[in-house]
Write a protein that holds these residues in place. Structure first.
Motif, PDB file in Angstrom:
ATOM      1  N   GLY A  11      -7.230 -65.750  50.761  1.00 54.64           N
ATOM      2  CA  GLY A  11      -8.073 -65.112  50.576  1.00 54.64           C
ATOM      3  C   GLY A  11      -8.888 -66.677  49.857  1.00 54.64           C
ATOM      4  O   GLY A  11     -10.678 -65.602  49.481  1.00 54.64           O
ATOM      5  N   LEU A  12      -8.937 -67.200  49.912  1.00 46.98           N
ATOM      6  CA  LEU A  12     -10.077 -68.873  48.917  1.00 46.98           C
ATOM      7  C   LEU A  12     -11.180 -69.096  50.235  1.00 46.98           C
ATOM      8  O   LEU A  12     -12.057 -69.992  50.537  1.00 46.98           O
ATOM      9  CB  LEU A  12      -9.505 -69.950  48.757  1.00 46.98           C
ATOM     10  N   LYS A  13     -10.949 -67.941  51.461  1.00 51.20           N
ATOM     11  CA  LYS A  13     -11.521 -68.708  52.149  1.00 51.20           C
ATOM     12  C   LYS A  13     -12.183 -67.781  53.459  1.00 51.20           C
ATOM     13  O   LYS A  13     -12.377 -66.536  52.586  1.00 51.20           O
ATOM     14  CB  LYS A  13     -11.338 -68.921  53.850  1.00 51.20           C
ATOM     15  N   THR A  14     -14.117 -67.801  53.883  1.00 47.19           N
ATOM     16  CA  THR A  14     -14.798 -66.535  54.341  1.00 47.19           C
ATOM     17  C   THR A  14     -14.073 -66.032  56.061  1.00 47.19           C
ATOM     18  O   THR A  14     -14.215 -67.344  56.404  1.00 47.19           O
ATOM     19  CB  THR A  14     -15.763 -67.350  53.890  1.00 47.19           C
ATOM     20  N   TRP A  15     -13.832 -65.242  55.419  1.00 46.91           N
ATOM     21  CA  TRP A  15     -13.612 -65.033  56.385  1.00 46.91           C
ATOM     22  C   TRP A  15     -14.417 -64.835  57.985  1.00 46.91           C
ATOM     23  O   TRP A  15     -15.981 -63.820  57.646  1.00 46.91           O
ATOM     24  CB  TRP A  15     -12.527 -63.605  56.823  1.00 46.91           C
ATOM     25  N   GLU A  16     -14.669 -64.931  59.475  1.00 47.51           N
ATOM     26  CA  GLU A  16     -15.555 -64.038  60.666  1.00 47.51           C
ATOM     27  C   GLU A  16     -16.547 -62.525  60.199  1.00 47.51           C
ATOM     28  O   GLU A  16     -17.255 -62.610  60.810  1.00 47.51           O
ATOM     29  CB  GLU A  16     -15.138 -65.040  61.417  1.00 47.51           C
ATOM     30  N   CYS A  17     -14.826 -61.901  59.978  1.00 53.63           N
ATOM     31  CA  CYS A  17     -15.550 -60.679  60.015  1.00 53.63           C
ATOM     32  C   CYS A  17     -16.294 -60.470  58.822  1.00 53.63           C
ATOM     33  O   CYS A  17     -16.962 -59.814  58.413  1.00 53.63           O
ATOM     34  CB  CYS A  17     -14.213 -60.096  59.905  1.00 53.63           C
ATOM     35  N   SER A  18     -16.276 -60.911  57.332  1.00 58.13           N
ATOM     36  CA  SER A  18     -16.777 -61.154  56.461  1.00 58.13           C
ATOM     37  C   SER A  18     -18.315 -61.394  56.574  1.00 58.13           C
ATOM     38  O   SER A  18     -19.660 -60.744  56.751  1.00 58.13           O
ATOM     39  CB  SER A  18     -15.940 -62.076  55.312  1.00 58.13           C
ATOM     40  N   MET A  19     -18.614 -61.689  57.237  1.00 58.63           N
ATOM     41  CA  MET A  19     -20.161 -62.806  58.181  1.00 58.63           C
ATOM     42  C   MET A  19     -20.310 -61.504  58.828  1.00 58.63           C
ATOM     43  O   MET A  19     -21.755 -61.482  58.599  1.00 58.63           O
ATOM     44  CB  MET A  19     -19.898 -63.959  58.601  1.00 58.63           C
ATOM     45  N   ASP A  20     -19.762 -61.190  59.698  1.00 59.61           N
ATOM     46  CA  ASP A  20     -20.262 -59.735  60.508  1.00 59.61           C
ATOM     47  C   ASP A  20     -20.848 -59.324  60.103  1.00 59.61           C
ATOM     48  O   ASP A  20     -22.089 -58.536  60.238  1.00 59.61           O
ATOM     49  CB  ASP A  20     -18.726 -59.342  61.343  1.00 59.61           C
ATOM     50  N   LEU A  21     -20.093 -58.360  59.239  1.00 62.12           N
ATOM     51  CA  LEU A  21     -20.054 -57.505  58.328  1.00 62.12           C
ATOM     52  C   LEU A  21     -21.483 -57.772  57.075  1.00 62.12           C
ATOM     53  O   LEU A  21     -22.153 -56.972  56.991  1.00 62.12           O
ATOM     54  CB  LEU A  21     -18.761 -56.679  57.431  1.00 62.12           C
ATOM     55  N   LEU A  22     -22.035 -58.847  56.720  1.00 59.91           N
ATOM     56  CA  LEU A  22     -22.957 -59.193  56.075  1.00 59.91           C
ATOM     57  C   LEU A  22     -23.692 -59.095  56.842  1.00 59.91           C
ATOM     58  O   LEU A  22     -24.762 -58.403  56.752  1.00 59.91           O
ATOM     59  CB  LEU A  22     -22.704 -60.485  55.383  1.00 59.91           C
ATOM     60  N   ALA A  23     -24.230 -59.795  58.216  1.00 66.42           N
ATOM     61  CA  ALA A  23     -25.484 -59.820  58.838  1.00 66.42           C
ATOM     62  C   ALA A  23     -25.447 -57.492  59.148  1.00 66.42           C
ATOM     63  O   ALA A  23     -26.763 -58.031  59.272  1.00 66.42           O
ATOM     64  CB  ALA A  23     -24.903 -60.785  60.293  1.00 66.42           C
ATOM     65  N   TYR A  24     -24.454 -56.983  59.256  1.00 59.41           N
ATOM     66  CA  TYR A  24     -24.326 -55.792  59.860  1.00 59.41           C
ATOM     67  C   TYR A  24     -25.749 -55.119  58.492  1.00 59.41           C
ATOM     68  O   TYR A  24     -25.950 -53.850  58.763  1.00 59.41           O
ATOM     69  CB  TYR A  24     -23.171 -55.285  60.166  1.00 59.41           C
ATOM     70  N   LEU A  25     -24.945 -54.978  57.553  1.00 63.29           N
ATOM     71  CA  LEU A  25     -25.782 -54.805  55.943  1.00 63.29           C
ATOM     72  C   LEU A  25     -27.091 -55.556  55.605  1.00 63.29           C
ATOM     73  O   LEU A  25     -27.873 -54.187  55.249  1.00 63.29           O
ATOM     74  CB  LEU A  25     -24.743 -55.151  54.619  1.00 63.29           C
ATOM     75  N   ILE A  26     -27.466 -56.538  56.390  1.00 64.35           N
ATOM     76  CA  ILE A  26     -28.661 -57.015  55.889  1.00 64.35           C
ATOM     77  C   ILE A  26     -29.672 -56.445  57.061  1.00 64.35           C
ATOM     78  O   ILE A  26     -30.577 -55.784  56.374  1.00 64.35           O
ATOM     79  CB  ILE A  26     -28.219 -58.180  56.553  1.00 64.35           C
ATOM     80  N   ASP A  27     -29.028 -55.921  58.480  1.00 69.07           N
ATOM     81  CA  ASP A  27     -29.724 -55.686  58.998  1.00 69.07           C
ATOM     82  C   ASP A  27     -30.352 -54.367  59.429  1.00 69.07           C
ATOM     83  O   ASP A  27     -31.123 -53.273  59.838  1.00 69.07           O
ATOM     84  CB  ASP A  27     -29.301 -55.499  60.672  1.00 69.07           C
TER      85      ASP A  27
END
Length: 283
Positions: free
Chosen positions: A121-137
């Protein structure tokens, strides 16, 4: 809204959970998931887990890196800073989680995302970045201006999607869950604070911002904030007159309480940890 985690059981819900009209497909990679939930679901979810109170790290400062996505900036605590905090402790308990032990030995050259590899859990997973991009859009289409969304992030870790919602939806209430209590305390809560109550401000709070062509980081001076909230303009005179200039434990506790009370973030966030084996039944 229909929603499903990648468990062995199906979870069906007919409610839209406070989302905008129409169903919303939630990005789900089987590791981290974000969902709209009913107003009281965060409290119900917390029952089988360990509830963790929000608290400011017992450190003079924390160092955060800027994460950029779709032109938006969020702050995320450096793993090196976690290592430093742990090194300052007198000892580590025998049951310290493997993810934390791994962070102690990774070194500053460790990459932040290693595809298809479990990094704790100390790392940022790629799926988290995917979801972040989705929310921004799509955030504007998901939630109306007067909505009061209740959000649950499972396996939150660095919690970037929730950080975006907390900073862009003032009425959002978020429950953040991770298997590891240490991750919540060392990463998730500091990240929430670094984007809200302790957000970097180099013009007025003594924070040290460092920027280059492709990176940006900041050392958030927590002790400066503590002394300012306690003593205001008399800080230099009061601290300067002391033989030992550090704040006492009682003063630190008082200052941290006041700093948290300056924002509504405690009322907007809940933190829980534990095994999600019973998550489907709790939901």
């Amino acid at each position: 809204m229909s929603f499903k985690f990648n468990f062995d059981v199906d979870i069906d819900a007919d409610s839209n959970g406070g989302c905008a009209a129409g169903e919303v497909d939630t990005i789900n990679h089987g590791v981290a998931a974000l969902a709209c939930v009913e107003e009281d679901t965060a409290e119900n979810i917390a029952a089988p887990y360990e509830s963790i109170p929000m608290s400011i790290p017992r450190a003079s400062s924390i160092v955060v890196d800027a994460i950029f996505c779709r032109g938006q900036r969020l702050w995320k605590r450096q793993i090196d800073d976690v290592q430093f905090q742990l090194a300052q402790q007198d000892s580590l308990d025998d049951d310290v989680l493997d993810a934390v032990k791994q962070a102690m030995t990774m070194g500053s050259t460790a990459t932040d995302v290693i595809k298809n590899q479990y990094e704790g859990g100390l790392k940022t997973w790629e799926c988290s970045m995917d979801l972040l991009a989705y929310l921004i859009d799509h955030c504007g289409n998901l939630f109306g201006a007067n909505e009061r969304p209740r959000v649950l992030e499972v396996g939150c870790g660095t919690a970037l999607p929730s950080l975006y919602l907390l900073t862009h939806l003032p009425n959002a209430r978020v429950c953040l869950q991770d298997y590891n209590r240490d991750v919540i305390e060392l990463i998730t809560i500091p990240n929430v604070l670094a984007n809200t109550a302790l957000a970097p401000d180099s013009t007025s709070t003594g924070d040290e911002l460092q920027a280059s062509s492709d990176t940006e980081s900041c050392e958030i001076d927590i002790d400066y904030r503590r002394t300012q909230v306690l003593f205001g303009d008399d800080t230099d005179q009061i601290i300067g007159a002391r033989t030992i200039p550090e704040l006492t434990s009682e003063e630190t506790n008082d200052a941290d309480t006041r700093l948290l009370q300056r924002s509504d973030i405690q009322q907007r966030c809940a933190f829980v940890s534990g095994d999600w084996a019973n998550f489907a039944e709790a939901a």
